[in-house]
Design an enzyme around this catalytic site. Structure first.
Site, PDB file in Angstrom:
ATOM      1  N   HIS A 199       0.818  -1.207   0.000  1.00 23.81           N
ATOM      2  CA  HIS A 199       0.000   0.000   0.000  1.00 23.81           C
ATOM      3  C   HIS A 199       0.852   1.257   0.000  1.00 23.81           C
ATOM      4  O   HIS A 199       2.051   1.221   0.259  1.00 23.81           O
ATOM      5  CB  HIS A 199      -0.962  -0.001   1.197  1.00 23.81           C
ATOM      6  CG  HIS A 199      -0.305  -0.008   2.543  1.00 23.81           C
ATOM      7  ND1 HIS A 199       0.204   1.139   3.127  1.00 23.81           N
ATOM      8  CD2 HIS A 199      -0.081  -1.005   3.420  1.00 23.81           C
ATOM      9  CE1 HIS A 199       0.710   0.836   4.313  1.00 23.81           C
ATOM     10  NE2 HIS A 199       0.558  -0.467   4.510  1.00 23.81           N
ATOM     11  N   CYS A 248       3.259  -5.049   6.519  1.00 26.71           N
ATOM     12  CA  CYS A 248       2.842  -4.608   5.189  1.00 26.71           C
ATOM     13  C   CYS A 248       4.034  -4.037   4.425  1.00 26.71           C
ATOM     14  O   CYS A 248       5.043  -3.664   5.013  1.00 26.71           O
ATOM     15  CB  CYS A 248       1.742  -3.541   5.291  1.00 26.71           C
ATOM     16  SG  CYS A 248       0.146  -4.208   5.778  1.00 26.71           S
TER      17      CYS A 248
END
Length: 130
Positions: A89, A105
């Site tokens: 992301h 992440c």
């Protein structure tokens, strides 16, 4: 392919060529490796802090709306198969790209994640190595 030791994501173009994007990865104890697939693609995604993040930062709201400057998901997110725990992301903190800063992440500059978002297909394989 994500090489966390290089803090780089390689989007393979074929014929021995790939695009290289700088990334931030998981902090000590939060790094992982393995294979997954792109299980979702979202522009300006809302974010709900996972239990572990909420435990560490209880003052966080339960949801931060997409497009909010406080939303850590940035401009786009590509969720990964395997339980919905991880994503590739964007970020609201561009200075964190290049470091080991996340809960697992893969963080990218917003312009880069938007470029990748437009190139990658749902179901595409993702290989993460350390």
């Amino acid at each position: 392919m994500v090489k966390t030791s290089e803090r780089a994501l390689y989007y393979v173009l074929g014929n021995g060529k790939a695009m290289r994007y700088p990334v931030g990865g998981g902090r000590a104890g939060k790094q992982w490796s393995g294979t997954a697939r792109i299980s979702g693609k979202y522009l300006k995604p809302a974010w709900s802090p996972p239990e572990e993040v909420k435990r560490d930062k209880p003052s966080l709201p339960n949801v931060i709306l997409g497009g909010s400057p406080t939303n850590p998901m940035g401009a786009a997110a590509l969720t990964l198969s395997g339980g919905g725990e991880y994503a590739i992301h964007g970020t609201n903190n561009p200075g964190s790209v290049g470091g080991f800063v996340s809960y697992g992440c893969i963080r990218m500059y917003n312009a880069d994640v938007l470029d990748l978002y437009n190139r990658v297909s749902w179901g595409a394989p993702v290989v993460v190595t350390r």
